[in-house]
Design an enzyme around this catalytic site. Structure first.
Site, PDB file in Angstrom:
ATOM      1  N   GLY A 184      -3.570   3.119   0.255  1.00 59.27           N
ATOM      2  CA  GLY A 184      -3.125   4.422   0.774  1.00 59.27           C
ATOM      3  C   GLY A 184      -3.837   5.584   0.098  1.00 59.27           C
ATOM      4  O   GLY A 184      -3.656   6.732   0.478  1.00 59.27           O
ATOM      5  N   TYR A 227       9.066   8.588 -18.710  1.00 61.08           N
ATOM      6  CA  TYR A 227       8.157   9.247 -17.753  1.00 61.08           C
ATOM      7  C   TYR A 227       8.096  10.722 -18.129  1.00 61.08           C
ATOM      8  O   TYR A 227       9.115  11.415 -18.126  1.00 61.08           O
ATOM      9  CB  TYR A 227       8.752   9.057 -16.365  1.00 61.08           C
ATOM     10  N   SER A 239       5.491   7.452  -4.711  1.00 64.65           N
ATOM     11  CA  SER A 239       4.385   7.573  -3.751  1.00 64.65           C
ATOM     12  C   SER A 239       4.619   6.744  -2.492  1.00 64.65           C
ATOM     13  O   SER A 239       3.704   6.581  -1.674  1.00 64.65           O
ATOM     14  CB  SER A 239       3.102   7.069  -4.429  1.00 64.65           C
ATOM     15  N   GLY A 259      -8.761  -4.401  -7.430  1.00 67.56           N
ATOM     16  CA  GLY A 259      -9.924  -4.653  -6.573  1.00 67.56           C
ATOM     17  C   GLY A 259     -11.082  -5.327  -7.283  1.00 67.56           C
ATOM     18  O   GLY A 259     -12.124  -5.551  -6.674  1.00 67.56           O
ATOM     19  N   ARG A 260     -10.914  -5.702  -8.546  1.00 64.40           N
ATOM     20  CA  ARG A 260     -12.040  -6.278  -9.293  1.00 64.40           C
ATOM     21  C   ARG A 260     -12.188  -7.775  -9.087  1.00 64.40           C
ATOM     22  O   ARG A 260     -13.243  -8.342  -9.396  1.00 64.40           O
ATOM     23  CB  ARG A 260     -11.897  -5.958 -10.790  1.00 64.40           C
ATOM     24  N   LEU A 261     -11.134  -8.437  -8.605  1.00 57.24           N
ATOM     25  CA  LEU A 261     -11.225  -9.892  -8.449  1.00 57.24           C
ATOM     26  C   LEU A 261     -11.300 -10.315  -6.980  1.00 57.24           C
ATOM     27  O   LEU A 261     -11.380 -11.494  -6.674  1.00 57.24           O
ATOM     28  CB  LEU A 261     -10.027 -10.563  -9.126  1.00 57.24           C
TER      29      LEU A 261
HETATM   30  C1  LIG Z   1       2.466  11.699  -6.974  1.00 54.27           C
HETATM   31  C2  LIG Z   1       2.347  10.253  -7.286  1.00 54.27           C
HETATM   32  C3  LIG Z   1       3.477   9.514  -7.585  1.00 54.27           C
HETATM   33  C4  LIG Z   1       3.351   8.163  -7.908  1.00 54.27           C
HETATM   34  N1  LIG Z   1       4.475   7.430  -8.177  1.00 54.27           N
HETATM   35  C5  LIG Z   1       4.381   6.117  -8.463  1.00 54.27           C
HETATM   36  C6  LIG Z   1       5.534   5.335  -8.736  1.00 54.27           C
HETATM   37  O1  LIG Z   1       6.667   5.819  -8.713  1.00 54.27           O
HETATM   38  N2  LIG Z   1       5.355   4.033  -9.017  1.00 54.27           N
HETATM   39  C7  LIG Z   1       4.135   3.458  -9.023  1.00 54.27           C
HETATM   40  O2  LIG Z   1       4.042   2.271  -9.260  1.00 54.27           O
HETATM   41  N3  LIG Z   1       3.026   4.175  -8.801  1.00 54.27           N
HETATM   42  C8  LIG Z   1       3.119   5.472  -8.504  1.00 54.27           C
HETATM   43  N4  LIG Z   1       1.982   6.206  -8.255  1.00 54.27           N
HETATM   44  C9  LIG Z   1       0.674   5.561  -8.329  1.00 54.27           C
HETATM   45  C10 LIG Z   1       0.198   4.911  -7.013  1.00 54.27           C
HETATM   46  O3  LIG Z   1       0.990   5.333  -5.941  1.00 54.27           O
HETATM   47  C11 LIG Z   1       0.257   3.415  -7.163  1.00 54.27           C
HETATM   48  O4  LIG Z   1      -0.738   3.027  -8.058  1.00 54.27           O
HETATM   49  C12 LIG Z   1       0.126   2.630  -5.844  1.00 54.27           C
HETATM   50  O5  LIG Z   1       0.490   1.317  -6.115  1.00 54.27           O
HETATM   51  C13 LIG Z   1      -1.240   2.672  -5.227  1.00 54.27           C
HETATM   52  O6  LIG Z   1      -1.151   2.130  -3.929  1.00 54.27           O
HETATM   53  P1  LIG Z   1      -2.177   2.538  -2.790  1.00 54.27           P
HETATM   54  O7  LIG Z   1      -1.874   1.710  -1.598  1.00 54.27           O
HETATM   55  O8  LIG Z   1      -2.166   3.987  -2.587  1.00 54.27           O
HETATM   56  O9  LIG Z   1      -3.527   2.054  -3.430  1.00 54.27           O
HETATM   57  P2  LIG Z   1      -4.909   2.843  -3.606  1.00 54.27           P
HETATM   58  O10 LIG Z   1      -4.664   4.093  -4.337  1.00 54.27           O
HETATM   59  O11 LIG Z   1      -5.593   2.937  -2.307  1.00 54.27           O
HETATM   60  O12 LIG Z   1      -5.693   1.829  -4.542  1.00 54.27           O
HETATM   61  C14 LIG Z   1      -5.323   1.634  -5.866  1.00 54.27           C
HETATM   62  C15 LIG Z   1      -6.161   0.512  -6.486  1.00 54.27           C
HETATM   63  O13 LIG Z   1      -5.832  -0.728  -5.887  1.00 54.27           O
HETATM   64  C16 LIG Z   1      -6.974  -1.288  -5.240  1.00 54.27           C
HETATM   65  N5  LIG Z   1      -6.481  -1.868  -3.991  1.00 54.27           N
HETATM   66  C17 LIG Z   1      -5.765  -1.261  -3.021  1.00 54.27           C
HETATM   67  N6  LIG Z   1      -5.460  -2.135  -2.057  1.00 54.27           N
HETATM   68  C18 LIG Z   1      -5.996  -3.327  -2.427  1.00 54.27           C
HETATM   69  C19 LIG Z   1      -6.037  -4.623  -1.842  1.00 54.27           C
HETATM   70  N7  LIG Z   1      -5.432  -4.898  -0.686  1.00 54.27           N
HETATM   71  N8  LIG Z   1      -6.684  -5.606  -2.507  1.00 54.27           N
HETATM   72  C20 LIG Z   1      -7.290  -5.366  -3.694  1.00 54.27           C
HETATM   73  N9  LIG Z   1      -7.284  -4.155  -4.287  1.00 54.27           N
HETATM   74  C21 LIG Z   1      -6.649  -3.165  -3.659  1.00 54.27           C
HETATM   75  C22 LIG Z   1      -7.938  -0.143  -5.054  1.00 54.27           C
HETATM   76  O14 LIG Z   1      -9.277  -0.588  -5.005  1.00 54.27           O
HETATM   77  C23 LIG Z   1      -7.652   0.674  -6.287  1.00 54.27           C
HETATM   78  O15 LIG Z   1      -8.317   0.092  -7.370  1.00 54.27           O
HETATM   79  C24 LIG Z   1       2.078   7.557  -7.932  1.00 54.27           C
HETATM   80  C25 LIG Z   1       0.945   8.309  -7.609  1.00 54.27           C
HETATM   81  C26 LIG Z   1       1.070   9.646  -7.302  1.00 54.27           C
HETATM   82  C27 LIG Z   1      -0.148  10.440  -6.965  1.00 54.27           C
END
Ligand SMILES: Cc1cc2nc3c(=O)[nH]c(=O)nc-3n(C[C@H](O)[C@H](O)[C@H](O)COP(=O)(O)OP(=O)(O)OC[C@H]3O[C@@H](n4cnc5c(N)ncnc54)[C@H](O)[C@@H]3O)c2cc1C
Length: 557
Positions: free
Chosen positions: A138, A478, A205, A269-271
């Site tokens: 996302g 936090y 998020s 995403g490294r593996l």
């Molecule tokens: C305002 C804010 C609030 C947040 N609150 C929280 C919270 O409460 N709890 C929490 O845990 N995190 C939180 N986060 C962090 C973030 O939302 C998490 O890290 C979330 O898990 C990322 O998911 P994403 O789908 O957006 O992944 P992305 O941001 O798109 O990717 C994150 C990483 O995962 C890898 N990746 C994504 N999808 C895959 C896949 N299918 N296979 C392999 N690798 C993949 C990407 O390459 C990257 O390295 C927050 C972030 C923000 C900005």
């Protein structure tokens, strides 16, 4: 690519949704007092994309043809705005760079595979042609786990999982669902809720992050006390690699050597690319209530939280804000608009008076929320048991009203960071976990370190904290911090953020409880898991990805 929903290119969430302060009369005075910043009304609703200049794509025609042969030409794009949406996550560093149009290196092409086989073909192509592939869920990463190396010479492919968004099956007997990795939180919950089930994983998020992203970053949701962290929730998964697919079947538990499942969770995403996950799901609770409590002091609140965690009383979450965060959350209350709300506000004044008469220092009080789910009589029984614990620590039970308000607002706070950036002000977060015996020391150490760093930068800074995500041995702390931006935003931010991170490690806490490592936290990896531990990870990544094609540089540089 209209069918894959993305956030605005320049900030959090959807275009047209903003943090508003005009209807919160105490907010501007609070910011003035805390940060010495005079808020001004929002100047603009969006940022015109034509104001930034995007580095040209380096993807040549032969590569585009090869990718189109895999996914279909309609499922890849060179569109500048989409390349910028995919270039980074939403950490403060990335937001500053994005708003300044300071992109260095961005993905050359975004590809949207629709099947696991297409993912596999893209990865094989990446190895054959020495491409860099960065999986994209996302785009909510807050630890810079998406941002490419600014010096990367190779062609960069952003592999967006957004088309793989289905709940494939539900094993109601086992409470397990098989779900595709690219599904966004709300879409997944809608599909599960339609059948009466929920995952129960709600990170802040949630609205814009994906199941695969949660697993790839070792995420934790606000209801982890009941539903577990993502590492507990994921029971099986499929990870596509150029040479084949690692298939870990859904099992309640297993003793098959070092855990491959654990190895994939947090691998950023490294593996390889996670395409499908088997996860714990639960029947939607019959009844849900969030009760608010006010504690006279942080120390008493922490004792109560530990007692609740130890008591065996099932709570969905138990969270307490320290005095600073309590003051902040009171400042974001809306002005009462209706007669009923005015009466409630009057009731609050009476409550305040009661606390003063009890001799409380109102600057020290801490608000807590505990969520209960289940059959109504069971919820009532647990509420009573928790009331007994909190009262022993001198707390007042505020009831369900403020609790419901907290529950409604829970996904709004991410918009605050963009609003503050427009006010030339940083508002950011850093979080950790530590054993119960160290929580107060960590809390104090972080406050001290942040204030030293603010002072060294000549700033009026603010820091506040809450405790959430309880475990047998400890909990997550936090922290949210803020200050006005000066002449060198990146250098100032690095000093302040590093001071907080170092304080975590020095006080015996971890570099992050749930935001992952990425580039942002990798400098603390050796201190967190030991130099030998980092060496082992380096060897793993080198063996698994000898060409350094898959999200290189993240976790350990
Ligand atoms: C305002 C804010 C609030 C947040 N609150 C929280 C919270 O409460 N709890 C929490 O845990 N995190 C939180 N986060 C962090 C973030 O939302 C998490 O890290 C979330 O898990 C990322 O998911 P994403 O789908 O957006 O992944 P992305 O941001 O798109 O990717 C994150 C990483 O995962 C890898 N990746 C994504 N999808 C895959 C896949 N299918 N296979 C392999 N690798 C993949 C990407 O390459 C990257 O390295 C927050 C972030 C923000 C900005």
């Amino acid at each position: 690519m209209a069918h894959v929903k993305h956030m605005k290119w320049w900030g959090w969430g959807e275009e047209g949704v903003h943090f508003e302060y005009a209807n919160k009369p105490a907010f501007a005075p609070f910011v003035k007092n805390a940060l010495d910043v005079d808020l001004r009304p929002r100047q603009r609703d969006t940022i015109d994309f034509s104001t930034v200049s995007v580095p040209a794509s380096r993807a040549g025609e032969p590569l585009l043809e090869a990718l189109a042969a895999i996914t279909g030409a309609e499922h890849l794009t060179l569109d500048d705005e989409l390349r910028i949406v995919h270039w980074a996550g939403k950490s403060v560093t990335e937001l500053l760079l994005t708003r300044a149009g300071d992109f260095a290196r961005v993905p050359d092409v975004v590809v949207y595979p629709g099947t696991e086989e297409e993912v596999a073909q893209v990865l094989r192509l990446a190895v054959e042609r020495d491409l860099v592939v960065i999986p994209f869920g996302g785009g909510t990463s807050i630890s810079r786990s998406l941002q490419p190396d600014p010096h990367e010479e190779r062609t960069i492919v952003s592999l967006d999982l957004g088309r793989m968004n289905q709940v494939l099956s539900l094993d109601e007997t086992s409470g397990l669902a098989t779900i595709q990795a690219g599904v966004l939180g709300p879409d997944m919950e809608e599909q599960l809720n339609a059948r009466g089930w929920t995952l129960g994983h709600f990170p802040d998020s949630f609205t814009h992050s994906t199941l695969g992203g949660w697993a790839a970053t070792r995420s934790s949701g606000m209801q982890s006390d009941k539903y577990g962290d993502i590492a507990d929730i994921v029971r099986g998964l499929r990870v596509v690699r150029p040479g084949g697919t690692v298939v870990l079947r859904p099992l309640p538990s297993t003793s098959t050597g070092p855990s491959l499942r654990e190895m994939m969770i947090g691998s950023e995403g490294r593996l390889g690319v996670i395409t499908q996950l088997d996860v714990h799901v639960h029947r939607i609770a019959e009844h849900r209530e969030v009760i608010a409590y006010m504690f006279p002091t942080w120390q008493q609140a922490l004792v109560a939280m530990r007692e609740i965690a130890r008591s065996g009383i099932s709570t969905t979450f138990a969270r307490v804000s320290d005095a600073h965060e309590t003051a902040f959350s009171l400042s974001t209350q809306k002005a009462p608009a209706t007669l009923k709300k005015k009466v409630t506000a009057k009731g609050q004044d009476v409550l305040w008076e009661l606390m003063r008469r009890r001799g409380w220092d109102t600057d020290a009080m801490c608000i807590a929320y505990v969520c209960f789910e289940g059959a109504k009589p069971e919820v009532e029984r647990r509420k009573k048991a928790v009331a007994g614990i909190v009262k022993k620590q001198g707390a007042l039970v505020l009831g369900a009203g403020p609790g419901a308000l907290y529950d409604q607002k829970k996904f709004d706070t991410p918009y605050l960071r963009d609003f503050l950036l427009e006010q030339n002000t940083i508002g950011d977060v850093s979080e950790t976990a530590a054993p119960w015996s160290k929580l107060t020391t960590v809390h104090q150490a972080v406050y001290d370190a942040a204030h030293r760093a603010f002072e060294a930068q000549g700033k009026t800074g603010w820091i506040m904290s809450h405790m959430s995500h309880s475990y047998h041995a400890g909990a997550c702390l936090y922290f949210t911090f803020g200050y006005e931006i000066g002449e060198d935003p990146h250098a100032e931010y690095a000093v302040i953020k590093s001071a907080i991170q170092q304080a975590f490690i020095d006080a015996g806490a971890t570099l992050s409880h749930h935001h992952g490592v990425g580039l942002e936290h990798s400098p603390w990896m050796e201190q967190d898991v030991s130099p030998e531990g980092v060496q082992l990870l380096r060897s793993l990544f080198a063996a698994a990805d000898p060409g350094g094609n898959f999200n290189p540089g993240k976790i350990v540089g």
